[in-house]
Scaffold this motif. Structure first.
Motif, PDB file in Angstrom:
ATOM      1  N   ARG A  41       0.835  -1.216   0.000  1.00 20.68           N
ATOM      2  CA  ARG A  41       0.000   0.000   0.000  1.00 20.68           C
ATOM      3  C   ARG A  41       0.861   1.254   0.000  1.00 20.68           C
ATOM      4  N   MET A  42       1.929   1.235   0.752  1.00 19.25           N
ATOM      5  CA  MET A  42       2.791   2.433   0.834  1.00 19.25           C
ATOM      6  C   MET A  42       3.379   2.752  -0.526  1.00 19.25           C
ATOM      7  N   ASN A  43       3.783   1.729  -1.265  1.00 17.87           N
ATOM      8  CA  ASN A  43       4.362   1.975  -2.577  1.00 17.87           C
ATOM      9  C   ASN A  43       3.297   2.400  -3.588  1.00 17.87           C
ATOM     10  N   LYS A  44       2.097   1.886  -3.422  1.00 19.44           N
ATOM     11  CA  LYS A  44       1.010   2.333  -4.304  1.00 19.44           C
ATOM     12  C   LYS A  44       0.619   3.771  -3.984  1.00 19.44           C
ATOM     13  N   GLN A  45       0.676   4.092  -2.707  1.00 20.44           N
ATOM     14  CA  GLN A  45       0.378   5.465  -2.287  1.00 20.44           C
ATOM     15  C   GLN A  45       1.358   6.426  -2.948  1.00 20.44           C
ATOM     16  N   ARG A  46       2.628   6.042  -2.932  1.00 21.87           N
ATOM     17  CA  ARG A  46       3.662   6.875  -3.565  1.00 21.87           C
ATOM     18  C   ARG A  46       3.397   6.996  -5.062  1.00 21.87           C
ATOM     19  N   ALA A  47       3.062   5.874  -5.691  1.00 20.75           N
ATOM     20  CA  ALA A  47       2.790   5.888  -7.131  1.00 20.75           C
ATOM     21  C   ALA A  47       1.589   6.792  -7.431  1.00 20.75           C
ATOM     22  N   ALA A  48       0.575   6.734  -6.553  1.00 18.80           N
ATOM     23  CA  ALA A  48      -0.609   7.574  -6.761  1.00 18.80           C
ATOM     24  C   ALA A  48      -0.244   9.053  -6.636  1.00 18.80           C
ATOM     25  N   LEU A  49       0.587   9.383  -5.655  1.00 21.34           N
ATOM     26  CA  LEU A  49       0.990  10.778  -5.464  1.00 21.34           C
ATOM     27  C   LEU A  49       1.711  11.314  -6.698  1.00 21.34           C
ATOM     28  N   LYS A  50       2.480  10.450  -7.327  1.00 19.05           N
ATOM     29  CA  LYS A  50       3.283  10.884  -8.478  1.00 19.05           C
ATOM     30  C   LYS A  50       2.569  10.664  -9.799  1.00 19.05           C
ATOM     31  N   GLU A  52       1.604   7.823 -11.051  1.00 15.80           N
ATOM     32  CA  GLU A  52       2.131   6.640 -11.733  1.00 15.80           C
ATOM     33  C   GLU A  52       1.355   5.382 -11.373  1.00 15.80           C
ATOM     34  N   LEU A  53       0.180   5.580 -10.815  1.00 18.06           N
ATOM     35  CA  LEU A  53      -0.630   4.423 -10.436  1.00 18.06           C
ATOM     36  C   LEU A  53      -1.677   4.197 -11.508  1.00 18.06           C
ATOM     37  N   ILE A  54      -1.657   3.000 -12.079  1.00 17.71           N
ATOM     38  CA  ILE A  54      -2.596   2.727 -13.156  1.00 17.71           C
ATOM     39  C   ILE A  54      -3.702   1.795 -12.712  1.00 17.71           C
ATOM     40  N   ASP A  55      -3.427   0.961 -11.717  1.00 21.07           N
ATOM     41  CA  ASP A  55      -4.431   0.034 -11.223  1.00 21.07           C
ATOM     42  C   ASP A  55      -4.178  -0.205  -9.739  1.00 21.07           C
ATOM     43  N   PRO A  56      -5.045   0.296  -8.866  1.00 14.89           N
ATOM     44  CA  PRO A  56      -4.812   0.123  -7.428  1.00 14.89           C
ATOM     45  C   PRO A  56      -4.714  -1.338  -7.010  1.00 14.89           C
ATOM     46  N   ALA A  57      -5.359  -2.206  -7.786  1.00 16.46           N
ATOM     47  CA  ALA A  57      -5.385  -3.619  -7.406  1.00 16.46           C
ATOM     48  C   ALA A  57      -4.262  -4.428  -8.050  1.00 16.46           C
ATOM     49  N   LEU A  58      -3.425  -3.752  -8.828  1.00 15.35           N
ATOM     50  CA  LEU A  58      -2.376  -4.480  -9.547  1.00 15.35           C
ATOM     51  C   LEU A  58      -1.376  -5.114  -8.591  1.00 15.35           C
ATOM     52  N   ASP A  59      -1.065  -6.374  -8.852  1.00 15.72           N
ATOM     53  CA  ASP A  59       0.013  -7.019  -8.100  1.00 15.72           C
ATOM     54  C   ASP A  59       0.538  -8.180  -8.930  1.00 15.72           C
ATOM     55  N   ILE A  60       1.645  -7.957  -9.605  1.00 14.58           N
ATOM     56  CA  ILE A  60       2.227  -9.018 -10.432  1.00 14.58           C
ATOM     57  C   ILE A  60       3.322  -9.778  -9.696  1.00 14.58           C
TER      58      ILE A  60
END
Lengths: 236, 194
Positions: A41-50, A52-60
């Motif tokens: 979540r923390m890394n997605k939060q960072r991606a969202a701030l910048k 760079e988040l394309i899919d909140p549910a993405l996890d490869i």
């Protein structure tokens, strides 16, 4: 303790933890679902701030690691027993060295008065199987403890079992400084976790395929030197 | 970047847990970058996955003279170009413009699946939440996230102890996490982490 770990995870995001702490947090992310989810979540939060988040549910990550695990080979990269001496010397060489060392000690014990260097009453190097409950893991790994000490030029003075799944070994360095290493064969007991975080350096590694937790502490040497000692367990 | 070097060193020793930590850290950014290149979300995921796998297998080649993300981004873009080239060859049209045409077509494909729209909405909410943070926390977190300052640099700028910087950043992230969690992302915890 969880709050402290979460704050350290935040520091890991920013590259503000030591290499040693990095290893500890990596292990925590791997074995603690809450910490892993928080890291995600923390890394997605960072991606969202910048942006760079394309899919909140993405996890490869599961797919990637599943592929790597299924295609992993016995690799020269893998060394889960970095401090085991048999990785660096052939077995026959080690045997020869052990015989020579034993022969030397037998011959020299009267001369060096080694009988005076006997363990204190509460510690024992020999006859462990006679003095400890047979349900305790036998410290037939005395050679392992000696080998552990060889990483940082520490001479094993004595060791003892402190519980069913833990032992404590005392080493002496060249400058007469003392280092204590606690080895936990299973996960660190809950009552010990707070102490270990604040006292000495704790690292997670493996003995063979079994996870062990080591705590390195000393009343005489600095934390930075303790960290250097801890790092020797991962260098090889 | 010290702990990234530490992570890479662990990976080079065969520590897959350390690599998983890196994947979790960079997957969103990498998929986003590849998506910008190809404008195909499903393909971007596949290529990012392949890039992570290639990077692990060639981790010894990473010398640390650039950031890890820069390195894996190059791998991903090269992989994407190879995919495009393969498509061009498969079409059996030996035309110099085919690759450019395919790239152009993929770039103009406007796929906006629901999850991408959700991401845009989430980004907007997170940024609103950032603006609503207490000023000291917002400023500290912004210096970290947008200006990339280290804790020490932030402490100097704000004339406060590093411990204060650390706790403000952590507190800010905790508060933003409340917004993030509102988007029902608890499925992260329910996933099987192998």
């Amino acid at each position: 303790m969880n709050e402290t770990l979460e704050e350290r995870l935040s520091m890991l995001m920013d590259g503000e933890v030591t290499p040693f702490e990095t290893k500890r947090l990596v292990d925590e992310i791997d074995c603690n679902p809450h910490m892993k989810a928080l890291w995600l979540r923390m890394n997605k939060q960072r991606a969202a701030l910048k942006g760079e988040l394309i899919d909140p549910a993405l996890d490869i990550s599961s797919s990637v690691m599943s592929h790597l695990n299924s295609t992993s080979q016995t690799s020269s990269l893998i060394n889960t027993k970095p401090w085991h001496i048999s990785h660096f010397f052939p077995t026959h060489y080690l045997k020869a060295c052990c015989y020579l060392l034993g022969f030397f000690l037998v011959l020299s014990s009267p001369l060096l008065n080694l009988n005076n260097f006997s363990p204190s009453d509460s510690f024992s190097k020999t006859n462990s199987s006679k003095t400890f409950n047979k349900n305790f893991p036998l410290p037939g790994n005395e050679a392992l403890l000696v080998d552990l000490g060889s990483n940082f030029n520490g001479n094993l003075k004595n060791y003892r079992m402190v519980s069913e799944n833990a032992l404590e070994a005392n080493y002496q360095l060249a400058g007469n400084e003392a280092v204590k290493i606690k080895v936990f064969f299973n996960d660190v007991p809950q009552t010990e976790k707070l102490n270990l975080l604040e006292s000495g350096i704790t690292l997670h590694t493996k003995a063979g395929n079994e996870p062990v937790v080591l705590n390195v502490s000393s009343d005489q040497i600095s934390n930075s030197k303790l960290i250097k000692i801890s790092n020797t367990f991962f260098k090889k | 970047m010290d702990n990234e070097i530490a992570l890479i060193e662990l990976v080079k020793k065969g520590d897959k847990k350390a690599y998983n930590t890196l994947v979790l850290k960079y997957q969103d950014r990498l998929v986003f970058s590849v998506y910008k290149f190809l404008k195909d979300f499903e393909l971007a995921q596949d290529i990012a996955q392949e890039a992570f796998i290639k990077a692990y297998k060639n981790i010894e080649k990473f010398r640390g003279d650039s950031q890890f993300y820069t390195w894996i981004y190059r791998i991903a873009i090269n992989t994407a170009k190879n995919v495009i080239s393969t498509k061009a060859r498969a079409s059996e049209v030996y035309d110099n413009d085919t690759t450019d045409q395919l790239l152009s077509e993929s770039a103009t494909t406007s796929e906006n699946p629901e999850n991408i729209l959700q991401a845009e909405q989430l980004r907007s909410e997170i940024n609103k939440a950032l603006q609503n943070l207490p000023e000291d926390i917002r400023v500290t977190l912004s210096l970290r996230e947008f200006d990339g300052l280290s804790y020490e640099e932030i402490a100097k700028v704000l004339n406060c102890p590093i411990g204060t910087v650390r706790s403000r950043i952590h507190k800010g992230r905790e508060m933003l996490d409340q917004t993030f969690s509102k988007y029902n992302l608890s499925n992260f915890e329910a996933r099987k982490y192998e």
